[in-house]
Structures are given as structure tokens and as C-alpha cells.
Design an enzyme around this catalytic site. Structure first.
Site, PDB file in Angstrom:
ATOM      1  N   ASP A   1     -11.065  29.396  -0.495  1.00  0.00           N
ATOM      2  CA  ASP A   1     -10.431  28.982  -1.464  1.00  0.00           C
ATOM      3  C   ASP A   1     -11.482  29.380  -2.589  1.00  0.00           C
ATOM      4  O   ASP A   1     -12.787  29.084  -2.513  1.00  0.00           O
ATOM      5  CB  ASP A   1     -10.101  27.561  -1.685  1.00  0.00           C
ATOM      6  CG  ASP A   1      -9.275  27.121  -3.106  1.00  0.00           C
ATOM      7  OD1 ASP A   1      -8.138  28.189  -3.377  1.00  0.00           O
ATOM      8  OD2 ASP A   1      -9.233  26.491  -3.920  1.00  0.00           O
TER       9      ASP A   1
ATOM     10  N   ASP B   1     -11.163  28.024  -6.454  1.00  0.00           N
ATOM     11  CA  ASP B   1     -11.691  26.582  -7.879  1.00  0.00           C
ATOM     12  C   ASP B   1     -11.529  25.027  -6.239  1.00  0.00           C
ATOM     13  O   ASP B   1     -10.291  25.036  -6.403  1.00  0.00           O
ATOM     14  CB  ASP B   1      -9.882  26.309  -8.399  1.00  0.00           C
ATOM     15  CG  ASP B   1     -10.210  27.612  -9.625  1.00  0.00           C
ATOM     16  OD1 ASP B   1     -10.978  27.932 -10.570  1.00  0.00           O
ATOM     17  OD2 ASP B   1      -9.384  28.292  -9.468  1.00  0.00           O
TER      18      ASP B   1
ATOM     19  N   GLY C   1      -5.104  31.246  -5.091  1.00  0.00           N
ATOM     20  CA  GLY C   1      -3.988  31.834  -5.851  1.00  0.00           C
ATOM     21  C   GLY C   1      -4.558  32.791  -7.180  1.00  0.00           C
ATOM     22  O   GLY C   1      -3.738  32.966  -7.860  1.00  0.00           O
TER      23      GLY C   1
ATOM     24  N   ASN D   1      -1.914  25.035  -2.817  1.00  0.00           N
ATOM     25  CA  ASN D   1      -1.472  26.180  -1.833  1.00  0.00           C
ATOM     26  C   ASN D   1      -1.715  26.516  -1.062  1.00  0.00           C
ATOM     27  O   ASN D   1      -1.992  27.149  -0.539  1.00  0.00           O
ATOM     28  CB  ASN D   1      -1.286  26.584  -2.899  1.00  0.00           C
ATOM     29  CG  ASN D   1      -2.628  27.078  -3.806  1.00  0.00           C
ATOM     30  OD1 ASN D   1      -3.380  26.322  -3.561  1.00  0.00           O
ATOM     31  ND2 ASN D   1      -2.895  28.450  -4.694  1.00  0.00           N
TER      32      ASN D   1
END
Length: 258
Positions: free
Chosen positions: A9, A11, A44, A210
Site C-alpha cells: 500500500d 499512504d 486505492g 481498504n
């Protein structure tokens, strides 16, 4: 277990609160790559939001837009847009509640309200340029994801508003709008199938809501020490904070670097 691939991921995982990559993270990923392990971004964000970061890390494979647009070594291998009729219905609902939207294609993004302070605040927090202004962008291009700009107290306005869509909050003034069966895990499954790698041979790092499906899918799901508390139960291991060697320590735990 001999792991062959790691998904990261962005962030709160690869970058800190100032959207900077800690140097120990850069060094750890370079060491990982030197050992022949596939390194993949799983985010995302849309591709145009993380191109400089990917270049700095020497990564040209990614799962973007919460699993909707997947690229391996610079070439698209999977994509799934939001049905146009669903976008149209959601645009109507948001208009009734006077909430702004951002429409995300795979190579550009536009807003229907360039002056909305919620939009400006949330998009600016990503340290990226603001979107262009085109309320009809969704009619012209494939849309993979929307940003809805509203506060937490207003979320119930969208409960079951458009069947087939779900909302995931990523900022106090913004939410992702994606198909309800979409997740990063869906993109990872397509990626692994393309390479012929089983999910048990994959590792994933994440920190947000997420990332639940992604951490559950892979052989070793690692949550950052700064993760949302609701994510940690989905992880096999919780590493340290992003600013405290979280990536390096997680990769050491996986036995992938020294």
C-alpha cells in the site's frame, strides 16, 4: 515459506503523514529487489497519483484504483470500470445532497465542483495536483472510481443509495466510491494469475480499511504499526510504525531481507 512477491500500500505504508518515503523503506525495497523478489504497489490511488513514487522505488507493476486497474511491468493486464448507469445514478444522488464528486479514469481525473473546499482539502492532502473541471467527464471516459466529498455524519444519506456500489472513507472529508465486490484483493488475484503465483507465496503490507481483503488473501498479511485498529485483526503480523522501520522490520519478519 518461500515468498516470491510483495504488495505495498502507499499512504501510511510506503509514505508517512508528510507523504515522504522514509529512507530505510527505500533501502529495504532495494534490498528486496536485489534478491529477485517481485515488488508491486497496491493502492486505492490512481496511477497519476503515484508515478514519481513508483519511479523513485524502481517499481513498474501496480494494483491501482482499489483493484480496478492492474499493470505488470508497464503493461495493463486487468481493468474493470464502474458501469456507466451506476455512475449516472450516483451523480444524481450526490447532486440531490449537494455533495461534490471527483471522477477517476486511469489516466486523468476531473471534478464537478472545482471550488468545493472539501474536495480541495482532501485532494491536497494527497500532495497531488487538483483535478480539472468537467462535470461531464464520466460521460466520455471509463470511470474506475469516484471521490465523494462529505462528512462522516452524512454517510447514512448514501446507505443503499445505488445498489452495487460501496463507500470507503479515506479522509474526514472524502470517501472512495467503488463496486461493492471490488477490492485490492481482486486486482491481486488477477496479478497472481497472470504470473502463475499462488496467493500463499505472496506478502502484503497495508494500514487502512481498504486493505482488509488484501491482507486476508495473501500468505502473509502485515499491518503497519500505525494501522487503523479495525485492520489489525486481519493481519498475520503487525510491524512497527511507518516512521519506525515498519517496512524493513516486516520484511525481516518475512525472512525476505537481512
Amino acid at each position: 515459506m518461500s515468498y516470491q512477491i510483495v504488495f505495498f500500500d502507499i499512504d501510511g505504508t510506503l509514505v508517512d503523514e508528510q507523504k515522504q518515503i522514509p529512507q530505510d523503506t527505500v533501502d529495504a525495497i532495494r534490498e528486496l529487489q536485489s534478491r529477485g523478489i517481485e515488488t508491486v504497489i497496491a493502492t486505492g490511488r490512481a496511477p497519476y497519483f503515484f508515478a514519481p513514487l513508483a519511479e523513485k522505488l524502481g517499481i513498474d507493476s501496480y494494483i491501482s484504483l482499489n483493484g480496478a486497474y492492474v499493470v505488470y511491468k508497464g503493461k495493463p493486464i486487468f481493468s474493470r470500470e464502474i458501469p456507466r448507469e451506476s455512475v449516472e445514478r450516483f451523480v444524481g444522488v450526490a447532486a440531490r445532497h449537494r455533495h461534490s464528486l471527483v471522477f477517476e479514469g486511469h489516466d486523468a481525473f476531473y471534478t464537478n465542483n472545482e471550488a468545493d473546499p472539501f474536495m480541495i482539502e482532501s485532494v491536497t492532502s494527497l500532495r497531488v495536483d487538483l483535478p480539472g473541471h468537467d462535470p461531464d467527464f464520466w460521460k466520455k471516459q471509463s470511470i474506475y472510481q469516484l471521490f465523494l466529498h462529505c462528512e462522516t455524519a452524512e454517510e447514512p444519506l448514501y446507505d443503499q443509495a445505488v445498489p452495487g456500489l460501496k463507500l470507503i472513507r479515506w479522509h474526514e472529508k472524502a470517501m472512495d466510491v467503488i463496486p461493492d465486490d471490488r477490492s485490492k484483493a481482486q486486482g491481486i488475484e488477477a496479478f497472481l494469475a497472470h504470473l502463475g503465483i499462488g496467493s500463499e507465496a505472496a506478502v502484503a503490507f497495508g494500514d487502512g480499511l481498504n486493505d482488509k481483503e488484501m491482507l486476508s488473501l495473501v500468505g502473509l498479511g502485515i499491518a503497519m504499526g500505525n494501522s487503523h485498529e479495525e485492520l489489525k485483526p486481519y493481519a498475520d503480523y503487525v510491524t512497527t510504525h511507518v516512521d519506525e522501520g515498519g517496512i524493513r522490520n516486516g520484511l525481516k519478519y518475512a525472512g525476505l531481507i537481512g
